[in-house]
Design a protein around this motif. Structure first.
Motif, short mmCIF file in Angstrom:
data_model
loop_
_atom_site.label_atom_id
_atom_site.label_comp_id
_atom_site.label_asym_id
_atom_site.label_seq_id
_atom_site.Cartn_x
_atom_site.Cartn_y
_atom_site.Cartn_z
N ILE A 59 0.83 -1.20 0.00
CA ILE A 59 0.00 0.00 0.00
C ILE A 59 0.86 1.26 0.00
CG2 ILE A 59 -1.70 1.32 1.31
CD1 ILE A 59 -2.79 -1.37 2.35
N VAL A 60 1.86 1.29 0.87
CA VAL A 60 2.73 2.46 0.98
C VAL A 60 3.65 2.60 -0.23
CG1 VAL A 60 4.55 3.52 2.37
CG2 VAL A 60 2.63 2.40 3.50
N ASP A 61 4.11 1.48 -0.78
CA ASP A 61 4.98 1.44 -1.96
C ASP A 61 6.21 2.34 -1.80
OD1 ASP A 61 6.00 0.87 -4.43
OD2 ASP A 61 4.57 2.09 -5.55
N PRO A 62 7.18 1.94 -0.98
CA PRO A 62 8.35 2.77 -0.70
C PRO A 62 9.15 3.18 -1.95
CG PRO A 62 8.26 0.88 0.78
CD PRO A 62 7.24 0.65 -0.28
N SER A 63 9.11 2.38 -2.99
CA SER A 63 9.91 2.69 -4.19
C SER A 63 9.50 4.02 -4.82
CB SER A 63 9.78 1.56 -5.21
OG SER A 63 8.44 1.41 -5.63
N THR A 64 8.21 4.38 -4.72
CA THR A 64 7.76 5.64 -5.31
C THR A 64 8.23 6.85 -4.51
OG1 THR A 64 5.66 5.62 -4.09
CG2 THR A 64 5.69 4.51 -6.22
N GLN A 65 8.61 6.62 -3.25
CA GLN A 65 9.03 7.73 -2.40
C GLN A 65 10.49 8.12 -2.65
OE1 GLN A 65 8.29 6.32 1.56
NE2 GLN A 65 6.08 6.10 1.27
N LEU A 66 11.25 7.22 -3.24
CA LEU A 66 12.67 7.46 -3.41
C LEU A 66 12.97 8.62 -4.35
CD1 LEU A 66 14.00 3.78 -3.59
CD2 LEU A 66 13.99 5.33 -1.63
N GLN A 67 12.00 8.97 -5.21
CA GLN A 67 12.21 10.09 -6.13
C GLN A 67 12.31 11.42 -5.38
OE1 GLN A 67 8.64 11.07 -8.51
NE2 GLN A 67 7.55 9.58 -7.24
N TYR A 68 11.89 11.41 -4.12
CA TYR A 68 11.88 12.65 -3.34
C TYR A 68 13.08 12.76 -2.39
CZ TYR A 68 7.05 12.76 -4.99
OH TYR A 68 5.92 12.76 -5.77
N VAL A 69 14.04 11.85 -2.50
CA VAL A 69 15.24 11.92 -1.67
C VAL A 69 16.11 13.09 -2.16
CG1 VAL A 69 17.37 10.75 -1.03
CG2 VAL A 69 15.23 9.46 -1.15
#
Length: 254
Positions: A59-69
């Motif tokens: 649900i959270v899908d951490p991979s999509t958050q990495l673009q914001y590092v």
């Protein structure tokens, strides 16, 4: 034996324990009222399922958050560092940092880290609160106690949500290189709202969620931290939906 101990211990935590009890109660109630009992059982099982690291990860899908590092190698200069407000626990008996919730502290730590990387950047701490206690004031006091000079910090205490933060801060941010610090799950919506005000921000996300490294014996046991991550993700879905509706009604909104 070690893994068995951990599984039993985890199952005795409030969320999985009471979820299991509720499921058993609904199973017993199936004898008298099948529709109500089955509905309750289904909802309880769904709640327990989305609280497991196995499902929460999807649900959270951490991979999509990495673009914001944020990568400092890609940005030689930053003029403004904006830290958005989050949770707080007002209590006059506590120090400023102890009155900030974990989410707020995570954001502030990233903001202070960037403030040391870019010593000439202004640190802007944002967020309202309850009565006279605001996120921005607590963040300012905490940042000062951690070595950031007071004259580098600007508060934005009137903002009660992200839309307010973008609207109130925009005049001071236009035409500057701005690093926006917020939780990874919140970054997409926050960036959209700042962009709508004419502010081009550089994401500097924090507060990431990733359960892939958790051991197998924890993957299928409901966990309150996973439920919190899923709740925040759902909050963002609702928030983006609300923005879409507002803009559909009034293209100039938000």
């Amino acid at each position: 034996m070690f893994e068995l101990k951990k599984i039993l211990g985890a199952m005795l935590m409030p969320l999985p324990l009471f979820g299991l009890i509720c499921a058993l109660c609904f199973l017993i109630a199936l004898r008298n009222n099948k529709v109500a009992a089955f509905s309750g059982l289904l909802v309880t099982c769904a709640l327990m399922l989305i609280s497991t690291p196995f499902m929460g990860q999807k649900i959270v899908d951490p991979s999509t958050q990495l673009q914001y590092v944020f990568n400092s190698k890609n940005h030689s200069k930053i003029d403004k560092i904006v830290v958005l407000g989050c949770d707080l626990i007002p209590n006059p008996n506590l120090s400023a940092n102890s009155q900030l919730g974990n989410c707020a502290k995570s954001r502030l730590v990233e903001g202070i880290r960037l403030a040391y990387l870019y010593p000439h950047a202004q640190l802007i701490v944002s967020g309202g609160g309850y009565g006279k206690v605001t996120n921005s004031h607590l963040m300012q006091q905490t940042a000062i106690s951690l070595g950031v000079k007071a004259n580098r910090i600007k508060q934005n205490p009137a903002a009660m949500d992200t839309a307010d933060e973008a609207k109130f801060l925009a005049p001071a941010l236009v035409d500057f290189k701005v690093a926006l610090v917020t939780s990874s799950s919140h970054m997409r919506r926050a960036k959209d709202l700042f962009n709508a005000q004419g502010v081009d921000v550089i994401p500097a996300a924090t507060d990431f969620y990733d359960y892939s490294a958790w051991p197998v014996h924890k993957q299928y046991v409901p966990n309150v931290n996973v439920l919190l991550a899923v709740t925040r993700q759902w909050h963002e879905v609702i928030g983006r939906g609300w923005i879409a509706v507002r803009r559909w009604i009034d293209p100039e909104a938000l």
